[in-house]
Write a protein that holds these residues in place. Structure first.
Motif, short mmCIF file in Angstrom:
data_model
loop_
_atom_site.label_atom_id
_atom_site.label_comp_id
_atom_site.label_asym_id
_atom_site.label_seq_id
_atom_site.Cartn_x
_atom_site.Cartn_y
_atom_site.Cartn_z
N PRO A 19 0.83 -1.23 0.08
CA PRO A 19 0.21 -0.12 -0.12
C PRO A 19 0.76 1.14 -0.03
N LEU A 20 1.94 1.35 0.51
CA LEU A 20 2.98 2.47 0.48
C LEU A 20 3.78 2.40 -0.72
N TRP A 21 3.77 1.43 -1.54
CA TRP A 21 4.79 1.46 -2.45
C TRP A 21 4.47 2.21 -3.73
N ASN A 22 4.55 3.43 -3.69
CA ASN A 22 4.29 4.43 -4.71
C ASN A 22 4.55 5.69 -4.31
N ALA A 23 4.42 6.90 -5.58
CA ALA A 23 5.13 8.02 -5.40
C ALA A 23 4.43 8.81 -4.08
N GLN A 24 3.40 8.36 -3.49
CA GLN A 24 2.82 9.04 -2.67
C GLN A 24 3.53 8.94 -1.29
N TYR A 25 4.34 7.97 -0.98
CA TYR A 25 4.73 7.51 0.06
C TYR A 25 6.34 7.18 -0.05
N VAL A 26 6.74 6.88 -1.23
CA VAL A 26 8.13 6.59 -1.50
C VAL A 26 9.11 7.94 -2.01
N ASP A 27 9.87 8.41 -1.45
CA ASP A 27 10.69 9.70 -1.76
C ASP A 27 11.50 9.40 -3.05
N HIS A 28 12.27 8.32 -2.92
CA HIS A 28 13.19 8.05 -4.28
C HIS A 28 13.56 6.51 -3.67
N ILE A 29 14.05 6.24 -4.79
CA ILE A 29 14.80 4.45 -4.87
C ILE A 29 16.33 4.67 -5.40
N GLN A 30 17.12 3.98 -4.64
CA GLN A 30 18.37 3.83 -5.10
C GLN A 30 18.95 2.65 -5.43
N ILE A 31 19.79 2.38 -6.39
CA ILE A 31 20.18 1.05 -6.73
C ILE A 31 21.70 1.14 -7.16
N THR A 32 22.42 0.54 -6.27
CA THR A 32 23.81 0.54 -6.17
C THR A 32 24.24 -0.97 -6.43
N VAL A 33 25.14 -1.10 -7.52
CA VAL A 33 26.16 -2.27 -7.91
C VAL A 33 27.59 -1.80 -7.76
N ALA A 34 28.22 -2.06 -6.77
CA ALA A 34 29.69 -1.49 -6.80
C ALA A 34 30.61 -2.86 -6.90
N GLU A 35 31.72 -2.47 -7.54
CA GLU A 35 32.70 -3.63 -7.51
C GLU A 35 34.07 -2.84 -7.24
N THR A 36 34.85 -3.69 -6.62
CA THR A 36 36.08 -3.16 -6.07
C THR A 36 37.32 -3.47 -7.26
N VAL A 37 36.82 -4.72 -8.11
CA VAL A 37 37.91 -4.97 -9.14
C VAL A 37 38.03 -3.95 -10.39
N GLY A 38 39.05 -4.06 -11.07
CA GLY A 38 38.87 -3.29 -12.30
C GLY A 38 38.60 -4.12 -13.52
N VAL A 39 38.77 -3.65 -14.51
CA VAL A 39 38.37 -4.62 -15.95
C VAL A 39 39.48 -5.88 -15.98
N GLY A 40 40.41 -5.72 -15.38
CA GLY A 40 41.61 -6.88 -15.43
C GLY A 40 41.64 -7.28 -16.87
N GLY A 41 41.63 -8.54 -17.03
CA GLY A 41 42.08 -9.08 -18.32
C GLY A 41 40.95 -8.99 -19.42
#
Ligand code: NAD
Length: 478
Positions: A195-217
């Motif tokens: 019931p709260l899952w909408n613009a009225q109650y949610v300020d914003h959403i963040q999605i983060t996918v962080a890696e420590t490795v570089g592109v390597g080989g």
């Protein structure tokens, strides 16, 4: 849920993905008693190798990448007995007759394309020509699925010449993660959130996918792709869909994928001021991105942050902030649903700003936390404090969580069961490219140069500003 005995052919069975993920994953399922007697796994790749040599390779892969899994004595031998190898050329006819001879009627047939995408069409065509593809057969296709809309369409069309959409399993291993499926359970199994899952109650959403490795080989491949194609178009987009979609009428492959498709189609084009691209610099631990890919002028991004909007009734006006990158501070992936402030604070201005945040951690330590505001303990009056209600699956579920299959294991078993819910449909992939292509073309036309960022940081300063400008900030992921 038990599966029927199967014949699984792994094209590219000697490659990195097969050794690191697919074969150890299958062994874990075998140990869990989920690979029924009479099943066989056939490695098929270009390398000249006997079955005995392949079994040795599989045994080494299990030892190296099996996560220290211990099974009853003799289990590995029993597993290896079900494994064989046929030298097979995807681009020639060598090996195909022998491979076909190993296939059994009345058994589920799955063909895993764990090879570069340029071979997908050759494999599909030969499976058909050598009579190996039965109406019940399935093919599993790895990423990348196309380089842009045009190539993805061409690939879909090639596969469609030989296989029906219900036989094509496009893998996105993010969808196989326990937490990602739990996201659906939490959303649609509880009264509390939807019931709260909408613009009225949610300020914003963040999605983060962080890696420590570089592109390597992988520099050669990566530099032609970049974070947008390699991560956003597929993995982050899939996560966004599961967060944003309408409740499907039932947990059924097409019902779920129809809803995801609607989300992708409702994504607005992104203003280029709302996109930050970055490249990692050098430090004592490693070379810069440009040195890694051996192109001093490369303009490919190893980091991207962006603010997106979904134009529909549920989400109008609610920003979705996405970011992903390499050589960042931590290896951590998280989705955070940040709820709005309470409309009026009865505790006065001194109580500060307090918000509920539902954070879904994909790695490390899969689980969820819900930040709830409570009274700070003690006699100091009504001070408020945000505390996390923490649900780490490892803790909550005890030994069962450790037994939970990893993403690849789960997805392979779903292929055998014939369940496509957690696989991308062709139209979804095309819609995702149709959204990303103009963004990529936009920065190419502007000759946009990615900002350099310090390795071990959270990415370029501009990515922080993307949030700050809106009076928000990225959550610290660790
Ligand atoms: P790899 O280069 O390590 O292995 C490629 C395999 O393909 C080898 O077994 C090789 O023998 C076989 N092969 C090559 N040419 C062939 C031919 N003409 N006929 C038959 N076999 C041939 O590659 P990989 O890292 O295992 O990746 C395989 C696929 O999985 C790629 O599409 C890749 O993008 C995708 N993928 C890999 C990873 C990963 O972690 N390695 C992750 C996600 C997706």
């Amino acid at each position: 849920i038990p599966v029927d005995p199967f014949d699984l052919v792994i094209f590219g069975g000697t490659g990195d993905l097969a050794r690191r993920k697919i074969l150890p994953g299958l062994f874990r399922r075998f140990c869990a008693g989920q690979m029924p007697e009479g099943s066989q796994i056939i490695g098929a790749a270009r390398s000249e190798m006997t079955t005995d040599e392949y079994r040795q390779m599989v045994s080494d892969a299990v030892a190296e990448f099996g996560g220290g899994l211990t099974c009853e004595a003799g289990t590995l031998d029993a597993f290896l007995n079900a494994v064989s190898y046929v030298t097979t050329d995807a681009k020639g006819d060598g090996g195909w007759v022998e491979l076909n001879g190993k296939m059994r009627d009345d058994t589920v047939r799955a063909f895993y394309f764990s090879v570069g995408p340029s071979l997908f069409g050759d494999l599909a065509e030969r499976l058909h020509r050598f009579g190996m593809a039965t109406p019940e057969s399935r093919i599993v296709v790895e990423k990348p699925f196309g380089h842009d809309l045009e190539t993805a369409r061409a690939l879909n069309a090639t596969l469609a010449q030989h296989f029906h959409e219900t036989q094509i399993y496009r893998i996105d291993h993010y969808l196989g993660k326990e937490t990602v499926q739990n996201l659906m359970a939490v959303r649609f199994g509880n009264m509390l959130f939807e019931p709260l899952w909408n613009a009225q109650y949610v300020d914003h959403i963040q999605i983060t996918v962080a890696e420590t490795v570089g592109v390597g080989g992988r520099g050669g491949y990566y530099d032609k792709s970049g974070a947008m194609r390699d991560m956003v178009q597929n993995h982050l987009m899939q996560l966004l869909c599961l967060i944003a979609m309408e409740p499907p009428a039932k947990f059924d492959p097409d019902a779920v994928r129809d809803e995801k498709l609607k989300v992708i189609r409702a994504l607005e084009p992104v203003d280029w001021h709302h996109i930050v691209r970055g490249q990692y610099g050098a430090d004592k631990n490693g070379p810069s991105y440009r040195d890694d890919v051996e192109d001093p002028k490369s303009r490919t991004e190893s980091f991207i942050a962006m603010k997106c909007h979904i134009s529909n009734w549920r989400w109008a006006g609610t920003p979705f902030y996405l970011r992903t990158g390499k050589r960042l501070k931590a290896r951590a992936s998280e989705i955070a649903v940040v709820f709005k402030d309470a409309p009026h604070s009865i505790f006065g201005a001194d109580a500060g700003r307090h918000r509920n945040v539902l954070a879904i951690r994909l790695q490390p330590n899969e689980g969820m936390t819900l930040d709830v505001t409570i009274k700070e303990p003690g006699p100091g009056g009504m001070r408020l404090l945000d505390v996390p209600l923490d649900m780490s699956f490892a803790e909550a579920l005890g030994p069962d969580a450790e037994e939970a299959p990893d993403a690849y294991e789960r997805l392979i078993m779903d292929v055998i069961r014939g369940n496509q819910t957690l696989f991308m449909r062709g139209d979804e992939v095309e819609a995702a490219w149709a959204w990303t292509d103009p963004l990529i073309e936009g920065w190419q036309a502007r000759n946009d140069v990615p900002k350099t960022y310090d390795p071990g940081s959270s990415g370029p300063e501009d990515a922080l500003m993307l949030m700050h400008r809106d009076g928000r900030k990225w959550r610290e992921v660790k």
